[in-house]
Each structure stands twice: as C-alpha cells, then as structure tokens.
Design an enzyme around this catalytic site. Structure first.
Site, PDB file in Angstrom:
ATOM      1  N   MET A 103      -8.846   8.261   8.319  1.00  0.00           N
ATOM      2  CA  MET A 103      -8.923   9.304   7.468  1.00  0.00           C
ATOM      3  C   MET A 103      -9.848  10.087   7.445  1.00  0.00           C
ATOM      4  O   MET A 103     -10.995  10.349   6.965  1.00  0.00           O
ATOM      5  CB  MET A 103      -9.090   8.089   6.384  1.00  0.00           C
ATOM      6  CG  MET A 103      -8.466   7.025   6.054  1.00  0.00           C
ATOM      7  SD  MET A 103      -8.956   5.293   5.225  1.00  0.00           S
ATOM      8  CE  MET A 103     -10.036   4.611   5.981  1.00  0.00           C
ATOM      9  N   LYS A 163      -4.088   2.671  -2.909  1.00  0.00           N
ATOM     10  CA  LYS A 163      -5.609   3.456  -2.792  1.00  0.00           C
ATOM     11  C   LYS A 163      -5.018   5.243  -1.717  1.00  0.00           C
ATOM     12  O   LYS A 163      -4.950   4.708  -0.457  1.00  0.00           O
ATOM     13  CB  LYS A 163      -6.117   2.931  -2.300  1.00  0.00           C
ATOM     14  CG  LYS A 163      -6.457   1.595  -3.322  1.00  0.00           C
ATOM     15  CD  LYS A 163      -7.130   0.621  -2.587  1.00  0.00           C
ATOM     16  CE  LYS A 163      -9.154   1.216  -2.828  1.00  0.00           C
ATOM     17  NZ  LYS A 163      -9.096   1.436  -5.069  1.00  0.00           N
ATOM     18  N   ASP A 184       0.289  -1.003  -0.265  1.00  0.00           N
ATOM     19  CA  ASP A 184       0.351  -0.140   0.310  1.00  0.00           C
ATOM     20  C   ASP A 184       0.885   1.443  -0.131  1.00  0.00           C
ATOM     21  O   ASP A 184       2.316   1.196   0.110  1.00  0.00           O
ATOM     22  CB  ASP A 184      -1.015  -0.079   1.064  1.00  0.00           C
ATOM     23  CG  ASP A 184      -1.901  -1.015   1.040  1.00  0.00           C
ATOM     24  OD1 ASP A 184      -2.612  -1.399   0.070  1.00  0.00           O
ATOM     25  OD2 ASP A 184      -3.007  -0.822   1.774  1.00  0.00           O
TER      26      ASP A 184
END
Length: 290
Positions: A182, A67, A45
């Site tokens: 996030m 991502k 990642d």
C-alpha cells in the site's frame, strides 16, 4: 472434501477469517475453498477476485466490505458490527480478505471485536502478496546470495499518510530487502527517506500490480526513479513493491514471463559464474547453513 482431508465443520454462528491470496484462485487453501462452499454469508474485500467469489454456494449472501485508499469505504467498526450481526443471526460467516488476514489486513481488529461479542471464530491464513505476488513476478523475497533478512512495511497509516511511527533510518540501514504494501501513493516520499539513510539510488526496485491475476504488470526500476517511472507507466494499486538486490533474480526466475511471452531466462542473473565463484570448472561449495 471435508471428510477426505479432515477439514473442520463450519458451524452456524461462527465467523471464519480467511485469506483469499493475492488473486489467483489456485492459491486458495483447502480451508478457504471449504469455507466458500459452506458459508451462508461471504463478507469480502475489494481485492478478492471475482473468480474466487464464484466458488461461493449459489444461496450465499455476498456482502461487499472493501476499503480502498482515497475512495468512499465502510468504517472498520461497521464491518465488524456486520460480522457480529450475521453470526448472531445464526449464519455461517466467511470473512474473505485479500492476501492473509493477519498481514496488514486488520484481521486482528475484527477477531478482537468477535471475541468481545462472544462470537466463535477461526483464522485461515492466506498467501500474502509480499511473498506470493512477488513469486509470480519471479522474485524470491530471500535468496542466500543476496539477503538473509526481509522487512515488510506498510506504506500508509490508518489516516492514509506516510507512517510516522516507523524508524525509517533503521529499516533503510538494517534490511537488505524491503517489501512495501500500500505504498504507491507515497512511493516518492518513502524512496527519498531510504536514500537519505544511505541506500544506493540505483538499487533495484520492482513494482508488481495486480499480482497473480491476468492483469499482472511488473515494472523494473531503481530507487531514485521508482515514483517517476510508476507515474510514466500509469501503474495503479493494488501493488506490492520490492527494494533490494534480490530483484535482479527476476531475469533468471521470471517463470510466468517465460510461459506467457517466451522470455529467455538467464541462468546466472547475479553474474556470479566466472567471477571467482568457480574454480577448476566447478563451483565452490558453500557451507550448508540450513
């Protein structure tokens, strides 16, 4: 190392879903270090530190599958298909994800895709940013003088918006400490939702970006000012956000600040000594509930 610690054999055609922790290579588990040394392909990642990738064996294929919100990113289905393709080719595949693969990491989705394809897999938990990242900022997610519960919340949905399926009122009223993942993009909206549930606008908030890495930055603010202060400080993702009185403990537990900048730590960050908690020169004994 494998024989010394009784670690499993990394079989050809298997996929190991491993957590890389919040950043510091020292927080890797032995299983993950072993996987890096044995893997033929490492699918990693965006949040995996370069120092961790350097632990992969020289012949390993490194496949980026990061991502990031608001940026071009591979589709989840494509990532799962790539894992299946590599495993079916007989490779030992390490799927390396920041933090813990099962904490807002879509590890469950990838594991189910492997199950559907008949691919053997192993899950290797990692240190999630909501605990390890905050610990590097001197903030424990639980402390018996401030909270007996903590709630972990994602700050955006699969579509990148504020999650609509959450009961924000119940979370705001019921959880003494809230840890947001996030959530930088929607911090202002989320803070407003919590204030609307009755939380104190002056409640302590800590924002920790690039936790446990050399670029770690910590911002102490309040619920009402969090979004404004984050923008003024030009803080960016990745970041973990902690809301609650437990943030006040940072003035006494910022061990990293004491090591790197000589910060003097406060032995009484909550201001409890001399406020009735002590009698006759001795602190009152609390019942042991452990």
């Amino acid at each position: 190392m494998r024989q010394r610690f009784g670690l499993p054999v990394f079989e050809a055609g298997w996929v190991w879903l491993a957590g890389a922790g919040p950043g510091d290579p020292g927080l890797l588990t032995l299983h993950t270090v072993h996987g890096l040394a044995e893997a033929d392909a490492v699918v990693y990642d965006a949040l995996v530190d370069d120092r961790i990738l350097a632990l992969a064996k020289p012949t390993a294929e490194l496949v980026f599958a990061g991502k990031r919100g608001g940026k071009p990113s591979p589709k989840q289905r494509d990532i799962s298909d790539r894992l299946i393709e590599l495993a079916q080719a007989g490779k030992r595949v390490l799927r390396l994800k920041g933090g813990d693969p099962f904490v807002f990491g879509r590890g469950g989705e990838e594991a189910l895709a492997l199950v559907e394809a008949g691919i053997h897999f192993r899950v290797i938990p990692g240190v999630t940013a909501g605990t390890g990242g905050l610990a590097y900022a001197g903030i424990p997610v639980t402390h018996r003088d401030t909270n007996q519960a903590v709630t972990f919340v994602t700050g955006h949905s699969a579509a990148g918006e504020v999650p609509e399926g959450l009961d924000w009122e119940a979370i705001g009223q019921g959880s003494p400490v809230i840890v947001l993942y996030m959530a930088m993009k929607h911090l202002g909206i989320i803070a407003s939702k919590f204030i609307a549930t009755g939380r104190n606008p002056d409640e302590p908030v800590a924002v920790v970006s690039n936790a446990s890495t050399p670029d770690q930055k910590v911002l102490a603010t309040t619920l009402a000012r969090a979004a404004q202060d984050v923008a003024a400080a030009e803080m960016a993702a990745p970041a973990v956000i902690c809301i609650g009185d437990v943030v006040r403990l940072r003035s006494g537990l910022d061990w990293l600040g004491a090591l790197t900048s000589g910060r003097v730590l406060d032995p009484d960050p909550l201001g409890e000594k001399g406020s009735g908690a002590e009698q006759g020169g001795e602190r009152q004994q609390r019942p042991n509930l452990a």
